[in-house]
Motif scaffolding. Sequence first.
Motif, mmCIF file in Angstrom:
data_model
loop_
_atom_site.group_PDB
_atom_site.id
_atom_site.type_symbol
_atom_site.label_atom_id
_atom_site.label_comp_id
_atom_site.label_asym_id
_atom_site.label_seq_id
_atom_site.Cartn_x
_atom_site.Cartn_y
_atom_site.Cartn_z
ATOM 1 N N PRO A 42 63.196 72.262 39.112
ATOM 2 C CA PRO A 42 63.009 72.100 40.551
ATOM 3 C C PRO A 42 63.701 73.235 41.304
ATOM 4 O O PRO A 42 64.758 73.700 40.903
ATOM 5 C CB PRO A 42 63.664 70.747 40.848
ATOM 6 N N ALA A 95 64.813 74.522 45.262
ATOM 7 C CA ALA A 95 64.926 74.277 46.689
ATOM 8 C C ALA A 95 64.645 75.585 47.407
ATOM 9 O O ALA A 95 65.297 76.584 47.137
ATOM 10 C CB ALA A 95 66.320 73.768 47.021
ATOM 11 N N ASP A 155 58.353 67.255 48.232
ATOM 12 C CA ASP A 155 58.973 68.245 47.345
ATOM 13 C C ASP A 155 57.975 69.293 46.860
ATOM 14 O O ASP A 155 58.246 70.012 45.899
ATOM 15 C CB ASP A 155 59.622 67.549 46.142
#
Length: 159
Positions: free
Chosen positions: A29, A31, A46
């Motif tokens: 993941p 950000a 997301d």
Amino acid sequence: MKLLFLCFCLVLSFPAVVGSAAGAVAAAPHAVTETKAGDFTWVPPDGYPNHFPFGQCTWWAAHNRLVTWYGNAGDWLANAQAREVATTGVPSVGAIAVYRPGGTYSVYGHVAIVIAVAPTSYVVSEMNAPQWGKVTTRQIRWPDPEAAGFIPLQGDGER
């Protein structure tokens, strides 16, 4: 000119530097600290999970659009058509802009998300132009001879 040359060198050397770590980096993941330009109402909170390497234009486009194909950015129109996803020659909000390999772009092509359209220009949100891993926006004159085409938002199951 130096910046263009530096970007070109980075694009050519990045795949060799990343090697087999690209899959792990793409799956992890990420950000993105920059706010999304425009109102990406079709994007899950997301983003869409994707298999492209983080930092590349393909990762950003697939993060903001449901992309079910593989390949370099310059191949995306043909790859989308092979999956029976609509393509067009004109920009629209939410469309993936696909740019031809070469010219002012990478030998692999380039992709971006269209966030605004006017009669003589359009605005895109993109990653890895001009800096790897950074999301930027820019206005492009229309018609744009470097645009190979667009993959519109409608008809790909994202709404």
